[in-house]
Scaffold this motif. Structure first.
Motif, PDB file in Angstrom:
ATOM      1  N   HIS A 380      33.606  23.740  23.108  1.00  0.00           N
ATOM      2  CA  HIS A 380      35.042  23.890  23.223  1.00  0.00           C
ATOM      3  C   HIS A 380      35.324  25.388  23.383  1.00  0.00           C
ATOM      4  O   HIS A 380      35.028  26.164  22.470  1.00  0.00           O
ATOM      5  N   ALA A 381      35.834  25.789  24.501  1.00  0.00           N
ATOM      6  CA  ALA A 381      36.079  27.210  24.780  1.00  0.00           C
ATOM      7  C   ALA A 381      37.504  27.386  25.267  1.00  0.00           C
ATOM      8  O   ALA A 381      37.939  26.691  26.191  1.00  0.00           O
ATOM      9  N   THR A 382      38.211  28.318  24.652  1.00  0.00           N
ATOM     10  CA  THR A 382      39.594  28.588  25.033  1.00  0.00           C
ATOM     11  C   THR A 382      39.786  30.088  25.195  1.00  0.00           C
ATOM     12  O   THR A 382      39.322  30.873  24.363  1.00  0.00           O
ATOM     13  N   VAL A 383      40.452  30.468  26.264  1.00  0.00           N
ATOM     14  CA  VAL A 383      40.914  31.850  26.447  1.00  0.00           C
ATOM     15  C   VAL A 383      42.421  31.793  26.627  1.00  0.00           C
ATOM     16  O   VAL A 383      42.933  31.021  27.448  1.00  0.00           O
ATOM     17  N   LEU A 384      43.131  32.596  25.851  1.00  0.00           N
ATOM     18  CA  LEU A 384      44.584  32.705  25.996  1.00  0.00           C
ATOM     19  C   LEU A 384      44.938  34.149  26.314  1.00  0.00           C
ATOM     20  O   LEU A 384      44.475  35.070  25.627  1.00  0.00           O
ATOM     21  N   ALA A 385      45.744  34.324  27.356  1.00  0.00           N
ATOM     22  CA  ALA A 385      46.225  35.662  27.728  1.00  0.00           C
ATOM     23  C   ALA A 385      47.742  35.667  27.703  1.00  0.00           C
ATOM     24  O   ALA A 385      48.387  34.693  28.099  1.00  0.00           O
ATOM     25  N   CYS A 386      48.291  36.767  27.232  1.00  0.00           N
ATOM     26  CA  CYS A 386      49.742  36.915  27.126  1.00  0.00           C
ATOM     27  C   CYS A 386      50.107  38.342  27.510  1.00  0.00           C
ATOM     28  O   CYS A 386      49.579  39.290  26.920  1.00  0.00           O
ATOM     29  N   HIS A 387      51.007  38.498  28.512  1.00  0.00           N
ATOM     30  CA  HIS A 387      51.328  39.846  28.985  1.00  0.00           C
ATOM     31  C   HIS A 387      52.773  39.953  29.472  1.00  0.00           C
ATOM     32  O   HIS A 387      53.334  39.013  30.039  1.00  0.00           O
ATOM     33  N   TRP A 388      53.318  41.122  29.260  1.00  0.00           N
ATOM     34  CA  TRP A 388      54.604  41.552  29.801  1.00  0.00           C
ATOM     35  C   TRP A 388      54.516  41.564  31.319  1.00  0.00           C
ATOM     36  O   TRP A 388      53.507  41.975  31.892  1.00  0.00           O
ATOM     37  N   ARG A 389      55.578  41.148  32.015  1.00  0.00           N
ATOM     38  CA  ARG A 389      55.501  40.980  33.458  1.00  0.00           C
ATOM     39  C   ARG A 389      56.061  42.156  34.249  1.00  0.00           C
ATOM     40  O   ARG A 389      56.012  42.158  35.482  1.00  0.00           O
ATOM     41  N   HIS A 390      56.587  43.170  33.581  1.00  0.00           N
ATOM     42  CA  HIS A 390      57.225  44.269  34.286  1.00  0.00           C
ATOM     43  C   HIS A 390      56.248  45.435  34.475  1.00  0.00           C
ATOM     44  O   HIS A 390      55.125  45.412  33.969  1.00  0.00           O
ATOM     45  N   GLU A 391      56.680  46.444  35.178  1.00  0.00           N
ATOM     46  CA  GLU A 391      55.829  47.604  35.470  1.00  0.00           C
ATOM     47  C   GLU A 391      55.447  48.339  34.198  1.00  0.00           C
ATOM     48  O   GLU A 391      56.281  48.553  33.311  1.00  0.00           O
ATOM     49  N   ILE A 392      54.191  48.718  34.114  1.00  0.00           N
ATOM     50  CA  ILE A 392      53.691  49.569  33.043  1.00  0.00           C
ATOM     51  C   ILE A 392      53.476  50.949  33.662  1.00  0.00           C
ATOM     52  O   ILE A 392      52.542  51.154  34.438  1.00  0.00           O
ATOM     53  N   VAL A 393      54.355  51.880  33.367  1.00  0.00           N
ATOM     54  CA  VAL A 393      54.321  53.192  34.022  1.00  0.00           C
ATOM     55  C   VAL A 393      52.981  53.876  33.752  1.00  0.00           C
ATOM     56  O   VAL A 393      52.502  53.931  32.622  1.00  0.00           O
ATOM     57  N   GLY A 394      52.370  54.374  34.827  1.00  0.00           N
ATOM     58  CA  GLY A 394      51.104  55.083  34.701  1.00  0.00           C
ATOM     59  C   GLY A 394      49.875  54.197  34.772  1.00  0.00           C
ATOM     60  O   GLY A 394      48.756  54.690  34.642  1.00  0.00           O
ATOM     61  N   TRP A 395      50.071  52.889  35.027  1.00  0.00           N
ATOM     62  CA  TRP A 395      48.942  51.961  35.135  1.00  0.00           C
ATOM     63  C   TRP A 395      49.160  51.093  36.367  1.00  0.00           C
ATOM     64  O   TRP A 395      50.291  50.757  36.691  1.00  0.00           O
ATOM     65  N   GLY A 399      51.494  42.249  34.381  1.00  0.00           N
ATOM     66  CA  GLY A 399      50.988  41.062  33.711  1.00  0.00           C
ATOM     67  C   GLY A 399      50.479  40.004  34.663  1.00  0.00           C
ATOM     68  O   GLY A 399      49.416  39.400  34.444  1.00  0.00           O
ATOM     69  N   ASP A 400      51.210  39.742  35.743  1.00  0.00           N
ATOM     70  CA  ASP A 400      50.772  38.729  36.705  1.00  0.00           C
ATOM     71  C   ASP A 400      49.440  39.104  37.343  1.00  0.00           C
ATOM     72  O   ASP A 400      48.592  38.233  37.612  1.00  0.00           O
ATOM     73  N   ASP A 401      49.233  40.403  37.603  1.00  0.00           N
ATOM     74  CA  ASP A 401      47.963  40.860  38.170  1.00  0.00           C
ATOM     75  C   ASP A 401      46.815  40.609  37.195  1.00  0.00           C
ATOM     76  O   ASP A 401      45.716  40.193  37.592  1.00  0.00           O
ATOM     77  N   VAL A 402      47.072  40.891  35.926  1.00  0.00           N
ATOM     78  CA  VAL A 402      46.053  40.687  34.893  1.00  0.00           C
ATOM     79  C   VAL A 402      45.610  39.232  34.874  1.00  0.00           C
ATOM     80  O   VAL A 402      44.407  38.916  34.870  1.00  0.00           O
ATOM     81  N   HIS A 403      46.563  38.319  34.882  1.00  0.00           N
ATOM     82  CA  HIS A 403      46.232  36.902  34.789  1.00  0.00           C
ATOM     83  C   HIS A 403      45.536  36.407  36.055  1.00  0.00           C
ATOM     84  O   HIS A 403      44.679  35.511  35.984  1.00  0.00           O
ATOM     85  N   ALA A 404      45.865  36.993  37.197  1.00  0.00           N
ATOM     86  CA  ALA A 404      45.172  36.615  38.435  1.00  0.00           C
ATOM     87  C   ALA A 404      43.706  37.017  38.387  1.00  0.00           C
ATOM     88  O   ALA A 404      42.824  36.262  38.819  1.00  0.00           O
ATOM     89  N   ILE A 405      43.412  38.208  37.849  1.00  0.00           N
ATOM     90  CA  ILE A 405      42.019  38.657  37.732  1.00  0.00           C
ATOM     91  C   ILE A 405      41.267  37.771  36.751  1.00  0.00           C
ATOM     92  O   ILE A 405      40.135  37.338  37.007  1.00  0.00           O
ATOM     93  N   LEU A 406      41.876  37.475  35.618  1.00  0.00           N
ATOM     94  CA  LEU A 406      41.229  36.596  34.642  1.00  0.00           C
ATOM     95  C   LEU A 406      40.980  35.212  35.241  1.00  0.00           C
ATOM     96  O   LEU A 406      39.904  34.625  35.064  1.00  0.00           O
ATOM     97  N   ASP A 407      41.964  34.687  35.946  1.00  0.00           N
ATOM     98  CA  ASP A 407      41.844  33.356  36.537  1.00  0.00           C
ATOM     99  C   ASP A 407      40.678  33.292  37.520  1.00  0.00           C
ATOM    100  O   ASP A 407      39.952  32.287  37.593  1.00  0.00           O
ATOM    101  N   ALA A 408      40.470  34.386  38.248  1.00  0.00           N
ATOM    102  CA  ALA A 408      39.419  34.406  39.262  1.00  0.00           C
ATOM    103  C   ALA A 408      38.023  34.551  38.671  1.00  0.00           C
ATOM    104  O   ALA A 408      37.038  34.173  39.319  1.00  0.00           O
ATOM    105  N   ARG A 409      37.901  35.056  37.421  1.00  0.00           N
ATOM    106  CA  ARG A 409      36.583  35.435  36.926  1.00  0.00           C
ATOM    107  C   ARG A 409      36.143  34.701  35.659  1.00  0.00           C
ATOM    108  O   ARG A 409      34.961  34.750  35.312  1.00  0.00           O
ATOM    109  N   LEU A 410      37.049  34.053  34.955  1.00  0.00           N
ATOM    110  CA  LEU A 410      36.660  33.435  33.693  1.00  0.00           C
ATOM    111  C   LEU A 410      35.799  32.190  33.878  1.00  0.00           C
ATOM    112  O   LEU A 410      35.011  31.830  32.987  1.00  0.00           O
ATOM    113  N   GLY A 411      35.970  31.489  35.007  1.00  0.00           N
ATOM    114  CA  GLY A 411      35.181  30.292  35.234  1.00  0.00           C
ATOM    115  C   GLY A 411      35.580  29.125  34.360  1.00  0.00           C
ATOM    116  O   GLY A 411      34.772  28.216  34.117  1.00  0.00           O
ATOM    117  N   LEU A 412      36.805  29.125  33.867  1.00  0.00           N
ATOM    118  CA  LEU A 412      37.320  28.037  33.041  1.00  0.00           C
ATOM    119  C   LEU A 412      38.525  27.406  33.722  1.00  0.00           C
ATOM    120  O   LEU A 412      39.306  28.105  34.382  1.00  0.00           O
TER     121      LEU A 412
END
Length: 439
Positions: A380-395, A399-412
């Motif tokens: 039983h394996a669970t990954v939960l991600a939670c992120h603010w969706r607005h611009e993070i100045v200097g980065w 949030g949507d970008d973060v979840h897209a990268i996780l979705d592509a690589r976690l294999g779950l």
């Protein structure tokens, strides 16, 4: 100097030159820019106008020098790279020597430059971190932070080191860029465009030429010298947590309290054996997870945050607080805290909350890969991600970008997702319980 390697530009589509003053860009990289093919994008970022170059001038005020030097750098960049975009940040000349506000000046540079970078296809060229000039060294630190946050390549180039401490030039690290005859000619013209620096302002004391002739002769040579640097930065959260016990008001704001409740509600299992929380801050979510897990390993890169968390979690014996930078220290985390060798301590729940966009895309992808490997044998394996969706100045990531990268690589498989204007929560799980008997 013969035998030194040539600077490799293969695969680059973008070069960003980040310097402290007008003329630095021509001195360290004028020939490189002149030799670049037009298909390579170029940004030249100059932190200050260099208005303090002649502090005792009887003929030129700081304001006049600032105007002249802005005009000079515009002319020089037009000569060596006509298609380049020039960015003048207007920081006060001498910002690197000021204790008050230096962090803020560097943050302003980073915030301005990060959006210009095209990830790993960008080469950042900056002044050298040990050049001896405070402004040059501050810009070098900012460039290192930008490269760390964006996955860009970074090289640095000395200026005053050649004049002041030539015996300290790190020849074992130097890479050369041998210039074409055309680039040499354009660089020479660009240097001449910096009139206020290469010629006297007048014949009066205080108006002498700033750059010594022998240093100019060096930079008119047939080669430019660059030092490849591995980027990095001090955690931006250490000072933040040192100033404020709860910088994001996670214990008091309704947004934060509601978000934690949603996080717990979305977990598909009623109970987990071991939860790994990445980026635990002051431990508010770790305390809630402890009610649903036999053990929580809560990790943060800020020692100040963990000190606050230690006090807050004094009554939660099932929570282990770990100081580590991930993904770089993942092996130590597994060896010392998740007991990889014995196989009895791997997590079955990983929580990545409000931390993914404080990584470069490459570091986040590497973190996702390590999470996938760690969960590979869990029934039983669970990954939960939670992120603010607005611009993070200097980065570069939201949030949507973060979840897209996780979705592509976690294999779950993605089990559920909640998307609101401000926040996105996503759950990936394998063999999640579907009825009362399986919980």
């Amino acid at each position: 100097m013969k035998g030194l390697p040539e600077l490799d530009l293969d695969g680059l589509t973008h070069v960003l030159v980040l310097v402290a003053h007008p003329d630095d860009e021509t001195l360290i990289a004028g020939g490189l820019l002149a030799d670049l093919p037009r298909r390579v994008d170029v940004d030249v970022v100059v932190a200050s106008d260099g208005e303090a170059s002649h502090p005792s001038s009887p003929t030129h005020t700081r304001e006049r020098l600032a105007r002249l030097r802005r005009d000079e750098v515009a002319e020089a960049v037009q000569l060596i790279a006509p298609h380049a975009r020039l960015h003048l940040l207007g920081l006060p000349d001498g910002f690197g020597a000021r204790d008050d506000g230096l962090r803020e000046w560097i943050a302003r540079i980073v915030d301005a430059v990060v959006p210009l970078v095209d990830g790993a296809r960008t080469l950042i060229v900056s002044t050298y971190a040990q050049d001896g000039h405070p402004d040059h060294e501050a810009v070098a630190g900012a460039a290192s932070s930008v490269a760390w946050r964006t996955d860009a390549r970074l090289v640095q180039a000395p200026i005053w080191l050649w004049q002041w401490r030539p015996d300290e030039v790190p020849w074992d690290s130097i890479h050369l860029r041998t210039l074409s005859e055309r680039a040499l000619g354009l660089k020479a013209r660009a240097l001449e465009a910096h009139v206020t620096q290469v010629l006297p302002l007048s014949d009066q004391p205080g108006d002498e030429a700033l750059i010594p002739q022998e240093l100019l002769d060096h930079f008119r040579g047939a080669e430019e010298h660059f030092i490849p640097v591995r980027p990095g930065e001090t955690s931006p959260f250490e000072q933040l947590h040192g100033r404020q016990a709860d910088p994001w008001e996670v214990r008091t704001s309704w947004y934060e309290r509601r978000k934690r409740a949603l996080t717990l509600a979305l977990l598909p299992q009623e109970r987990y054996a071991i939860a790994l929380e990445i980026g635990c801050s002051i431990g508010a979510l770790a305390a809630d997870l402890a009610d649903r897990c036999d053990r929580v390993v809560a990790v943060d890169e800020s020692e100040a945050a963990l000190a606050t968390a230690t006090e807050a979690l004094a009554g939660h014996g099932s929570v282990d607080l770990v100081h580590a930078q991930l993904p770089e220290e993942w092996d130590r985390l597994e060896r010392d805290w998740l007991h990889q060798d014995t196989g009895d301590g791997r997590p079955d729940l990983v929580v990545v909350s409000e931390v993914g966009y404080f990584m470069s895309p490459g570091r986040l992808a590497a973190l996702a890969d390590r999470i996938r490997e760690s969960l590979s044998d869990a029934e039983h394996a669970t990954v939960l991600a939670c992120h603010w969706r607005h611009e993070i100045v200097g980065w570069p990531l939201r949030g949507d970008d973060v979840h897209a990268i996780l979705d592509a690589r976690l294999g779950l498989p993605r089990r559920s997702e909640l998307v609101e204007d401000d926040v996105v929560l996503t759950v990936w799980s394998r063999h999640a319980a579907t009825d009362r008997d399986e919980t």
